[in-house]
Motif scaffolding. Structure first.
Motif, PDB file in Angstrom:
ATOM      1  N   GLN A  20      -4.550   2.839 -14.278  1.00 54.02           N
ATOM      2  CA  GLN A  20      -5.772   3.213 -14.998  1.00 54.02           C
ATOM      3  C   GLN A  20      -6.656   1.987 -15.242  1.00 54.02           C
ATOM      4  O   GLN A  20      -7.870   2.036 -15.035  1.00 54.02           O
ATOM      5  N   ALA A  21      -6.067   0.892 -15.653  1.00 60.11           N
ATOM      6  CA  ALA A  21      -6.830  -0.334 -15.892  1.00 60.11           C
ATOM      7  C   ALA A  21      -7.457  -0.823 -14.590  1.00 60.11           C
ATOM      8  O   ALA A  21      -8.614  -1.248 -14.565  1.00 60.11           O
ATOM      9  N   LEU A  22      -6.728  -0.746 -13.488  1.00 59.66           N
ATOM     10  CA  LEU A  22      -7.252  -1.188 -12.198  1.00 59.66           C
ATOM     11  C   LEU A  22      -8.406  -0.304 -11.729  1.00 59.66           C
ATOM     12  O   LEU A  22      -9.386  -0.800 -11.173  1.00 59.66           O
ATOM     13  N   ARG A  23      -8.313   1.006 -11.968  1.00 61.20           N
ATOM     14  CA  ARG A  23      -9.411   1.909 -11.604  1.00 61.20           C
ATOM     15  C   ARG A  23     -10.679   1.554 -12.371  1.00 61.20           C
ATOM     16  O   ARG A  23     -11.781   1.598 -11.833  1.00 61.20           O
ATOM     17  N   GLN A  24     -10.537   1.183 -13.635  1.00 56.68           N
ATOM     18  CA  GLN A  24     -11.701   0.833 -14.455  1.00 56.68           C
ATOM     19  C   GLN A  24     -12.377  -0.431 -13.944  1.00 56.68           C
ATOM     20  O   GLN A  24     -13.585  -0.591 -14.095  1.00 56.68           O
ATOM     21  N   LEU A  25     -11.624  -1.327 -13.334  1.00 55.87           N
ATOM     22  CA  LEU A  25     -12.191  -2.559 -12.811  1.00 55.87           C
ATOM     23  C   LEU A  25     -12.973  -2.334 -11.511  1.00 55.87           C
ATOM     24  O   LEU A  25     -13.851  -3.113 -11.180  1.00 55.87           O
ATOM     25  N   ASP A  26     -12.642  -1.287 -10.774  1.00 47.81           N
ATOM     26  CA  ASP A  26     -13.326  -0.955  -9.529  1.00 47.81           C
ATOM     27  C   ASP A  26     -13.404  -2.156  -8.592  1.00 47.81           C
ATOM     28  O   ASP A  26     -14.480  -2.588  -8.171  1.00 47.81           O
ATOM     29  N   LEU A  27     -12.238  -2.718  -8.285  1.00 46.75           N
ATOM     30  CA  LEU A  27     -12.167  -3.904  -7.439  1.00 46.75           C
ATOM     31  C   LEU A  27     -12.447  -3.579  -5.975  1.00 46.75           C
ATOM     32  O   LEU A  27     -12.048  -2.533  -5.477  1.00 46.75           O
ATOM     33  N   PRO A  28     -13.107  -4.497  -5.272  1.00 52.13           N
ATOM     34  CA  PRO A  28     -13.317  -4.297  -3.838  1.00 52.13           C
ATOM     35  C   PRO A  28     -11.986  -4.331  -3.078  1.00 52.13           C
ATOM     36  O   PRO A  28     -11.013  -4.929  -3.540  1.00 52.13           O
ATOM     37  N   GLU A  31      -8.968  -7.188  -2.972  1.00 47.57           N
ATOM     38  CA  GLU A  31      -8.904  -8.004  -4.178  1.00 47.57           C
ATOM     39  C   GLU A  31      -7.904  -7.407  -5.154  1.00 47.57           C
ATOM     40  O   GLU A  31      -7.580  -6.228  -5.093  1.00 47.57           O
ATOM     41  N   ASN A  32      -7.419  -8.249  -6.064  1.00 44.34           N
ATOM     42  CA  ASN A  32      -6.512  -7.818  -7.113  1.00 44.34           C
ATOM     43  C   ASN A  32      -6.950  -8.505  -8.390  1.00 44.34           C
ATOM     44  O   ASN A  32      -7.839  -9.348  -8.371  1.00 44.34           O
ATOM     45  N   ALA A  33      -6.338  -8.155  -9.484  1.00 44.54           N
ATOM     46  CA  ALA A  33      -6.727  -8.723 -10.771  1.00 44.54           C
ATOM     47  C   ALA A  33      -5.510  -9.330 -11.458  1.00 44.54           C
ATOM     48  O   ALA A  33      -4.400  -8.821 -11.333  1.00 44.54           O
ATOM     49  N   VAL A  34      -5.749 -10.435 -12.167  1.00 36.72           N
ATOM     50  CA  VAL A  34      -4.725 -11.029 -13.012  1.00 36.72           C
ATOM     51  C   VAL A  34      -5.338 -11.303 -14.379  1.00 36.72           C
ATOM     52  O   VAL A  34      -6.545 -11.484 -14.506  1.00 36.72           O
ATOM     53  N   GLU A  35      -4.500 -11.301 -15.391  1.00 39.85           N
ATOM     54  CA  GLU A  35      -4.921 -11.678 -16.731  1.00 39.85           C
ATOM     55  C   GLU A  35      -4.512 -13.120 -16.958  1.00 39.85           C
ATOM     56  O   GLU A  35      -3.420 -13.528 -16.565  1.00 39.85           O
TER      57      GLU A  35
END
Length: 50
Positions: A20-28, A31-35
């Motif tokens: 859910q958090a990743l969907r909200q970020l709408d990453l290309p 790409e991935n996300a880290v805190e």
């Protein structure tokens, strides 16, 4: 945080795996996300600004 020889930075952090958090970020694609801890950003700002 690491500087590369390509004029970019690599940030090491905690992988965000909550779908859910990743969907909200709408990453290309690709790409991935880290805190990262806020203190890391404060340390980098101090290093850059003196």
């Amino acid at each position: 945080m690491y500087a590369t020889d390509r004029g970019t930075f690599v940030v090491q952090g905690y992988v965000i795996s909550d779908p859910q958090a990743l969907r909200q970020l709408d990453l290309p694609e690709g790409e991935n996300a880290v805190e990262i801890p806020a203190e890391l950003l404060r340390s980098v700002a101090r290093a850059v600004t003196g």
